[in-house]
Scaffold this active site. Sequence first.
Site, PDB file in Angstrom:
ATOM      1  N   LYS A 109       0.694  -1.255   0.038  1.00  0.00           N
ATOM      2  CA  LYS A 109      -0.057   0.021  -0.077  1.00  0.00           C
ATOM      3  C   LYS A 109       0.840   1.290  -0.063  1.00  0.00           C
ATOM      4  CE  LYS A 109      -1.589   3.104   2.339  1.00  0.00           C
ATOM      5  NZ  LYS A 109      -1.618   4.369   1.626  1.00  0.00           N
ATOM      6  N   GLU A 143       9.876   2.336  10.412  1.00  0.00           N
ATOM      7  CA  GLU A 143      10.948   3.391  10.153  1.00  0.00           C
ATOM      8  C   GLU A 143      10.110   4.761  10.126  1.00  0.00           C
ATOM      9  OE1 GLU A 143      14.061   3.113  10.420  1.00  0.00           O
ATOM     10  OE2 GLU A 143      14.231   0.887  10.229  1.00  0.00           O
ATOM     11  N   CYS A 164      13.973  11.245   5.775  1.00  0.00           N
ATOM     12  CA  CYS A 164      14.174  10.723   7.332  1.00  0.00           C
ATOM     13  C   CYS A 164      15.631  11.116   7.915  1.00  0.00           C
ATOM     14  CB  CYS A 164      13.749   9.625   7.687  1.00  0.00           C
ATOM     15  SG  CYS A 164      14.206   8.359   6.556  1.00  0.00           S
ATOM     16  N   GLU A 224      10.168  17.097  13.923  1.00  0.00           N
ATOM     17  CA  GLU A 224      10.533  16.771  12.537  1.00  0.00           C
ATOM     18  C   GLU A 224       9.700  17.677  11.412  1.00  0.00           C
ATOM     19  OE1 GLU A 224       9.344  12.982  10.372  1.00  0.00           O
ATOM     20  OE2 GLU A 224      11.476  12.955   9.657  1.00  0.00           O
TER      21      GLU A 224
HETATM   22  O1  TXE Z   1       2.891  10.273   6.552  1.00  0.00           O
HETATM   23  P1  TXE Z   1       1.923   9.200   7.096  1.00  0.00           P
HETATM   24  P2  TXE Z   1       2.682  11.333   5.539  1.00  0.00           P
HETATM   25  C1  TXE Z   1       6.591  12.238   8.365  1.00  0.00           C
HETATM   26  C2  TXE Z   1       6.739  13.972   7.773  1.00  0.00           C
HETATM   27  C3  TXE Z   1       5.542  14.237   7.082  1.00  0.00           C
HETATM   28  C4  TXE Z   1       4.497  13.358   8.124  1.00  0.00           C
HETATM   29  C5  TXE Z   1       3.145  12.953   7.071  1.00  0.00           C
HETATM   30  O2  TXE Z   1       6.892  14.607   9.068  1.00  0.00           O
HETATM   31  O3  TXE Z   1       5.272  15.636   7.131  1.00  0.00           O
HETATM   32  O4  TXE Z   1       5.175  12.118   8.273  1.00  0.00           O
HETATM   33  O5  TXE Z   1       3.533  12.356   5.872  1.00  0.00           O
HETATM   34  C6  TXE Z   1      -0.308   5.377   5.338  1.00  0.00           C
HETATM   35  N1  TXE Z   1      -3.416   2.803   8.836  1.00  0.00           N
HETATM   36  N2  TXE Z   1       7.105  11.385   7.538  1.00  0.00           N
HETATM   37  O6  TXE Z   1       1.218  11.809   5.289  1.00  0.00           O
HETATM   38  O7  TXE Z   1       0.601   9.742   7.255  1.00  0.00           O
HETATM   39  C7  TXE Z   1      -0.427   6.553   4.331  1.00  0.00           C
HETATM   40  O8  TXE Z   1      -1.269   6.356   3.706  1.00  0.00           O
HETATM   41  C8  TXE Z   1      -2.466   2.405   8.083  1.00  0.00           C
HETATM   42  C9  TXE Z   1       8.286  11.025   7.770  1.00  0.00           C
HETATM   43  O9  TXE Z   1       2.906  11.008   4.159  1.00  0.00           O
HETATM   44  O10 TXE Z   1       2.608   8.465   8.111  1.00  0.00           O
HETATM   45  C10 TXE Z   1       1.149   6.208   3.702  1.00  0.00           C
HETATM   46  O11 TXE Z   1       1.233   5.003   3.038  1.00  0.00           O
HETATM   47  N3  TXE Z   1      -1.644   3.151   7.073  1.00  0.00           N
HETATM   48  C11 TXE Z   1       8.856   9.649   6.930  1.00  0.00           C
HETATM   49  C12 TXE Z   1       1.997   6.080   5.261  1.00  0.00           C
HETATM   50  O12 TXE Z   1       1.014   5.395   6.140  1.00  0.00           O
HETATM   51  C13 TXE Z   1      -1.870   4.468   7.263  1.00  0.00           C
HETATM   52  C14 TXE Z   1       8.394   9.729   5.634  1.00  0.00           C
HETATM   53  C15 TXE Z   1       2.877   7.122   5.602  1.00  0.00           C
HETATM   54  O13 TXE Z   1       1.925   8.039   5.734  1.00  0.00           O
HETATM   55  C16 TXE Z   1      -2.821   5.167   8.092  1.00  0.00           C
HETATM   56  C17 TXE Z   1       7.113  10.328   5.392  1.00  0.00           C
HETATM   57  C18 TXE Z   1      -3.552   4.202   8.827  1.00  0.00           C
HETATM   58  N4  TXE Z   1      -4.207   4.563   9.898  1.00  0.00           N
HETATM   59  C19 TXE Z   1       6.361  11.222   6.044  1.00  0.00           C
HETATM   60  N5  TXE Z   1      -2.569   6.221   8.058  1.00  0.00           N
HETATM   61  C20 TXE Z   1      10.135   9.409   7.142  1.00  0.00           C
HETATM   62  N6  TXE Z   1      10.947  10.274   8.306  1.00  0.00           N
HETATM   63  O14 TXE Z   1      10.743   8.703   6.453  1.00  0.00           O
HETATM   64  C21 TXE Z   1      -1.647   6.598   6.858  1.00  0.00           C
HETATM   65  N7  TXE Z   1      -1.353   5.371   6.561  1.00  0.00           N
END
Ligand code: TXE
Length: 480
Positions: free
Chosen positions: A175, A251, A285, A382
């Site tokens: 996903k 992660e 990250c 972050e």
């Molecule tokens: O992350 P999310 P997003 C951090 C960074 C960014 C913030 C939001 O600060 O601004 O997170 O980014 C899925 N059940 N990082 O919105 O929401 C979602 O659909 C299952 C840091 O992208 O954590 C996506 O596929 N899955 C990071 C994945 O989780 C769920 C890299 C990540 O989404 C879910 C990215 C749920 N209830 C963002 N809700 C890094 N440090 O590498 C969401 N998802």
Amino acid sequence: MTTTVPHHLNLVDGEWVDGERRPNGNPARPGEVVSEYAVAGRDTARAAIEAARRAQPGWAGQPIGSRMDILDRIGTTILRRTEELAVLLSREEGKLLSEARGEVTRAGQTFRYYAHQLLQPQGEVYSSTRPRVHAEVRRRPLGVVGIITPWNYPIAIPAWKVAPALAYGNAVVLKPAELVTASAGELARIINESGMPPGVFNLVMGAGRVVGEELLTSTGIDGISFTGGTGTGSHVAQQCLAHGNKRFQLEMGGKNPLVVLDDADLEVAVRCALDGSFFSSGQRCTASSRLIVQAGIHDRFVEALAAAAGALRVGDPLDPLSELGPVVSPEQLSQNLDYVRIGRDEGATVVAGGTHRPDEGQFMRPTLFADARNDMRVAREEIFGPVACVISVDDLDEAISVAGDTEYGLSAGIVTTSLSAAERFKRDARSGIVSVNLPTAGTELHLPFGGTGASNHGPREQGGYARDFYSVPVTCYTGW
Ligand code: TXE
């Protein structure tokens, strides 16, 4: 004249499954649709999980030669299509085309690496304490793995999770983040055309709280590998424990320190900070968001870095003259700008950037705060944008203490010409990755990747260490 927009469908049991189509835009060119994707619902996710369950035993039972061939073919196809996939990635995520090429290459090499990992020993033999007993540790696949990925590495993160999952005999339901479904869709096409048996790899695209949630709560899933925000990661953990005590690997974020000592080569320090803090628009990250600088070099470093950051050409990522692309979404841009205001209110000084380009596109200028303290929100949370803050310290002891004063612990760096300072930092930095005289953001596919504290939970990713998550050790005793 009507132009057809490419589209990507969900992949379930080797069949393409349509759904409501949603556009996927270009952060550099608002209004430009890069592709459309079919949104999956819970029923599609359920069908994917069932297909994976049916297919997994057959896949695990295939001779490793055929699993190797398929993985190698996936990697080779990705590498052959690097340019086209990189353009697509750059258009949907916004990173520079040169960075996108590097990412696609990494994805291809990752599949090839895990193809060959299958030739490594897959168990251990022990002497038994009992007579006429043979003791060994074998590995069996985890089973069906749900893989949930973020938008910042649209093809490399799926690759470094999917490739080892498949190599070690698991079936997968991927996903991806909704912002980057085109890269995931192309990866699914390549896997589907590689000779992979139907159901072994499945793709479901849609909202985290819908299809992601189905993966977390389904009893058909044995483990979840997740990369994303720390808040989402905590939720993933709770759901995995509550629904079948699934294995999970998280992660998450970072607030990574780069220490610059008085004895550093100033040019190296500025180069490391510029790359670590701002490249990929800071959306890594492993980005260096806290620059911890010793007092003797502080003013020269801040002046040189502010000048270098201010000189970076921010523009369309497909333009070879651009040095920084846009940030990924309007929401991310407004979050970054909020942090600029928060940092100013807390008393930090903006010495570069601080604004976005007022024309079209989500372009933010690389932003450097001086006069920051480690207790400010801009130094603790972050931001995930091209924003870094400089914190002044007196000596190495204080630098190590400030570097470790964070809930995160993914990547830490030091710039120094002192061998003993470098060795001490490698020993004492509370972090999963430590770099000396290199940006905090460069990692290699055959080495373990992961952090401590709020950055990580579970076994390391990448390299041979990935086996610890994607397989289960089985201790066997045989009497003879
Ligand atoms: O992350 P999310 P997003 C951090 C960074 C960014 C913030 C939001 O600060 O601004 O997170 O980014 C899925 N059940 N990082 O919105 O929401 C979602 O659909 C299952 C840091 O992208 O954590 C996506 O596929 N899955 C990071 C994945 O989780 C769920 C890299 C990540 O989404 C879910 C990215 C749920 N209830 C963002 N809700 C890094 N440090 O590498 C969401 N998802």
